[in-house]
Scaffold this motif. Sequence first.
Motif, short mmCIF file in Angstrom:
data_model
loop_
_atom_site.label_atom_id
_atom_site.label_comp_id
_atom_site.label_asym_id
_atom_site.label_seq_id
_atom_site.Cartn_x
_atom_site.Cartn_y
_atom_site.Cartn_z
N ALA A 168 19.18 18.49 -13.60
CA ALA A 168 18.63 18.41 -12.58
C ALA A 168 18.53 19.74 -11.71
N VAL A 169 19.95 19.96 -11.51
CA VAL A 169 20.44 21.21 -10.50
C VAL A 169 20.03 22.52 -11.45
N ALA A 170 20.10 22.36 -12.74
CA ALA A 170 19.61 23.62 -13.74
C ALA A 170 18.10 23.81 -13.70
N ALA A 171 17.38 22.81 -13.59
CA ALA A 171 15.79 22.81 -13.38
C ALA A 171 15.65 23.58 -12.17
N THR A 172 16.33 23.29 -10.97
CA THR A 172 15.77 23.76 -9.79
C THR A 172 16.43 25.11 -9.79
N VAL A 173 17.65 25.58 -10.46
CA VAL A 173 17.84 26.90 -10.62
C VAL A 173 17.02 28.11 -11.29
N LEU A 174 16.15 27.24 -12.17
CA LEU A 174 15.11 28.03 -13.08
C LEU A 174 13.95 28.11 -12.16
N ARG A 175 13.62 26.92 -11.37
CA ARG A 175 12.43 27.18 -10.74
C ARG A 175 12.55 28.17 -9.39
N ALA A 176 13.78 28.16 -8.98
CA ALA A 176 13.92 29.37 -8.12
C ALA A 176 14.05 30.87 -8.42
N LEU A 177 14.02 30.99 -9.56
CA LEU A 177 14.02 32.29 -10.14
C LEU A 177 12.63 32.89 -9.93
N GLY A 197 11.74 32.91 -1.90
CA GLY A 197 12.81 32.93 -0.48
C GLY A 197 14.15 33.08 -0.93
N PRO A 198 15.11 33.40 0.05
CA PRO A 198 16.42 33.67 -0.01
C PRO A 198 17.23 32.53 -0.51
N ALA A 199 16.76 31.23 -0.34
CA ALA A 199 17.85 30.13 -0.45
C ALA A 199 16.93 28.67 -0.86
N VAL A 200 17.55 28.00 -1.64
CA VAL A 200 17.01 26.81 -2.33
C VAL A 200 17.69 25.71 -2.30
N VAL A 201 17.69 24.36 -1.60
CA VAL A 201 18.58 23.47 -1.82
C VAL A 201 17.87 22.55 -3.01
N ASP A 202 18.82 22.20 -3.67
CA ASP A 202 18.25 21.28 -4.84
C ASP A 202 18.06 19.64 -4.54
N GLY A 203 16.98 19.42 -4.65
CA GLY A 203 16.59 17.89 -4.33
C GLY A 203 16.24 17.68 -3.04
N ARG A 204 15.24 16.59 -2.79
CA ARG A 204 14.77 16.39 -1.48
C ARG A 204 15.96 15.75 -0.58
N ALA A 205 16.69 14.75 -1.00
CA ALA A 205 17.58 14.03 -0.18
C ALA A 205 18.80 15.02 0.15
N ASN A 206 19.06 15.91 -0.52
CA ASN A 206 19.96 17.06 0.00
C ASN A 206 19.29 17.81 1.03
N ALA A 207 17.96 18.32 0.74
CA ALA A 207 17.24 19.05 1.89
C ALA A 207 17.25 18.52 3.25
N LEU A 208 17.18 17.06 3.18
CA LEU A 208 17.17 16.54 4.34
C LEU A 208 18.31 16.35 4.99
N VAL A 209 19.53 16.19 4.24
CA VAL A 209 20.95 16.28 4.56
C VAL A 209 21.21 17.65 5.25
N VAL A 210 20.79 18.67 4.59
CA VAL A 210 20.91 20.12 5.29
C VAL A 210 20.27 20.20 6.61
N PHE A 211 18.85 19.68 6.59
CA PHE A 211 18.30 19.70 7.83
C PHE A 211 18.87 19.24 9.05
N LEU A 212 19.37 17.91 8.56
CA LEU A 212 20.13 17.09 9.68
C LEU A 212 21.38 17.75 10.25
#
Length: 251
Positions: A200-209, A213-228
């Motif tokens: 799943a992380v590898a898929a995010t890496v390929l999408r990020a390419l 933007g300058p930075a991508v967080v993998d997965g919605r739950a992780n994005a929420l944790v980063v926001f909080l």
Amino acid sequence: MRAKFAVVTGASTGIGAAIAERLAAGGAHLVLVARGADALEEEAARLSRRHGVTVRAVPLDLATADAPTRLAKALSDQDIEVELLVNNAGVSARGPVLDGDPARFRSLVDVNVSALTELTTLLLPAMVARGHGAVVNIASTGAYAPAPHLAVYAATKAYVLSFTQALWAETRGTGVRVVAVSPGPTKTPMNARGTRSADAVAATVLRALSGSGPAVVDGRANALVVFLFGRLLPRRLTLAIGRRLMARGGA
Ligand SMILES: NC(=O)c1ccc[n+]([C@@H]2O[C@H](COP(=O)([O-])OP(=O)(O)OC[C@H]3O[C@@H](n4cnc5c(N)ncnc54)[C@H](OP(=O)(O)O)[C@@H]3O)[C@@H](O)[C@H]2O)c1
């Protein structure tokens, strides 16, 4: 004619192996880097057989000072044009700094920070000169806030995130894509209790390419944790929560 390759560090297991698999499936020729020569050779042979691409294995300890220059020389000696650099190799150290081993911390910083910085600096100018290419630096959700009991690791990932975002700005308009990708807890040899899959992380890496933007967080739950933890909550509170969670062996 020079052959175009993707270089993936830390490609023998976990997230790096999953990234290499997806790149090879997409037809990319690969250079795989890690310390363990046998695992690396095996992985290179398997990917080459399975996907019909050229895969070179370069066994290297990225904690050693001359490893990045040795890798750059090996690439140039083999007339390899690096189209994509994935700085994925990383090591972690869990526990309070008070109980830590200074030599281990130095080695961790050497891999997570120094080798990543040096490899990027060595390989980026040729990409910019050609007007195309990409650098993906693997950070972590731990980059977004200090992490008690993972203090040195999280600080190195904060460096990776900051360095990559600045480099993204410096390379705007050059045709070269620079991006930091931050996984959260992912099931790999580094983190047996991870919940997300390396694929799943590898898929995010390929999408990020293909993003901008300058930075991508993998997965919605992780994005929420980063926001909080990175933006919303006061630092004293995130430090107190982090200390409790990690002292109990969590996250
Ligand atoms: N798993 C997670 O929960 C998680 C979360 C956030 C971020 N990340 C980041 O994602 C990246 C990959 O992590 P992972 O979980 O996939 O780790 P992993 O399964 O432990 O794989 C690490 C890879 O790096 C290589 N490596 C380690 N030390 C090295 C050195 N000194 N020189 C060269 N290669 C070295 C390892 O091979 P050798 O041992 O043979 O060298 C292996 O191929 C790291 O940057 C990590 O910080 C992971």
